[in-house]
Design an enzyme around this catalytic site. Structure first.
Site: not given
Ligand code: F6P
Length: 373
Positions: A110, A134-135, A170, A178, A230, A291
């Site tokens: 990435g 995946i981002d 709920r 991301g 996130e 939740r």
């Molecule tokens: O870059 C991919 C990713 O899954 C992000 O979406 C996420 O913020 C990060 O990696 C999480 O990183 P790690 O697997 O090091 O906790």
């Protein structure tokens, strides 16, 4: 004409990496007569000269497997934790490359990987990179390995949350990965029919989200699903972070830059529980039980989608051809149906965020999704 190349996967793992490794290795060996050394655990394997020869046995039966047979990691050659200290190990990476007489190093990863790869190129290595995340936040490419599978997993999770949310009347807040971009939350939220989608590119107002949920309740909807990236932020947090980033960009001394970087890190550390805070705020402001579901690494696990298998295979096989032709210094980008080389120096360090007028944003608004603004 290349004879021997190195290959590594770096950054977070995801489904589709093995398709790319297999595509590259098979085409390199079978079509171009190139030997491939697969370095283990990302750039650390290159620095420490740990590798496997990728021959037909290693490349067989891996197309449908998630993760990466080579292992991965987030280490950077120029800042590598070594004996409890951070050391510049670029020289060791260059030594490994030279010792094996490599003609090229292929790095699949990435945004961070693109930057590390550029540094190695500046140290004299011939580099080719493939986009994986995946981002979906790598600049100059429309697609990256892993995004499609993660989108599918997150969308399916949102589908499943609907029945439990409605049974209990709920609000369910679902946190989607991301990093600092909203692509995954936006796409999976759209696909899963989330009622609210919150992404970093559009700062949200909790009051407006609560109002949208109350409005749904008035209309007889017993539940609400809030898909939140996130990295999403409310307006105050967004202003704070924008200020910090700008101050760091214009800082005059290295010391000031370091201080601001530390402040930014602290901000992101404190921000990790923001989706829990939002869940509590929504419960308070709507009176509806709420939740939180954090999808986390589930989004990176398991078997790749057909799209990611095809993408990985195409990127891998095309990269093998480029390596054979001595075409390096580029990332292989996806543009429509085509794969095109883009200068690594152009890609590294640039993030692709969701434009606020993107077609997916517009589509979400058009179906009545609240985006928190
Ligand atoms: O870059 C991919 C990713 O899954 C992000 O979406 C996420 O913020 C990060 O990696 C999480 O990183 P790690 O697997 O090091 O906790």
């Amino acid at each position: 004409m290349a004879r021997r190349v190195g290959l590594l996967t770096s950054g977070g793992d995801c489904p589709g990496l093995n398709a790319a490794i297999r595509g590259f290795g098979k085409a390199a060996l079978g079509t171009h007569g190139i030997e491939t050394l697969g370095f283990l655990d990302g750039f650390r394997g290159l620095v420490e000269n740990r590798f496997v020869r990728l021959e037909s046995d290693e490349l067989s039966g891996i197309l449908t497997d998630g993760g990466t047979i080579l292992g991965t990691g987030r280490d950077k050659p120029h800042k590598m934790p070594t004996n409890g200290r951070s050391e510049d190990r670029t020289g060791d990476a260059v030594n490994t490359y030279q010792r094996h007489g490599l003609d090229c190093l292929v790095c699949i990863g990435g945004g961070g990987t693109q930057k590390n790869a550029l540094r190695l190129q500046e140290a004299g290595l011939n580099i080719l990179t493939l986009p994986k995340t995946i981002d979906n936040d790598i600049a100059f490419t429309e697609a990256s390995i892993g995004f499609d599978t993660a989108r599918q997993i997150a969308a399916e999770a949102i589908d499943r949350l609907h029945s439990t949310a409605t049974s209990h009347q709920r609000i369910i807040v679902v946190e989607v990965m991301g990093h600092r971009a909203g692509w995954l939350a936006l796409a999976s939220g759209l696909a899963g029919g989330a009622d609210v989608i919150l992404i970093p590119e559009i700062p949200y107002d909790v009051g407006k989200v609560a109002a949208a949920v109350r409005e749904r309740a008035r209309a007889g909807k017993r539940y609400s699903i809030v898909a939140i990236a996130e990295g999403a932020m409310n307006a105050d947090q967004s202003e704070e972070i924008t200020g910090l980033i700008e101050a760091r960009r214009t800082a005059e001394s290295k010391r000031d830059r370091q201080k601001l970087s530390a402040k930014l890190e602290a901000f992101h550390r404190d921000h990790t529980d923001h989706t829990l805070r939002l869940t509590h705020q929504l419960e308070e402001q709507t009176g509806q039980e709420s939740r939180l579901t954090i999808l986390g690494h589930l989004q990176r696990g398991g078997t790749p989608s057909a799209t990611d298998r095809v993408l990985g295979t195409r990127l891998g096989t095309t990269a093998a051809k480029m390596a054979a032709n001595g075409e390096t210094g580029v990332m292989l980008a996806v543009l429509g149906d085509e794969l095109r080389p883009i200068a690594l120096s152009k890609v590294a360090g640039v993030k692709k965020l969701v434009p606020t007028d993107h077609a997916w944003v517009q589509a979400a608004r058009d179906v009545g999704t609240c985006l928190g603004d």
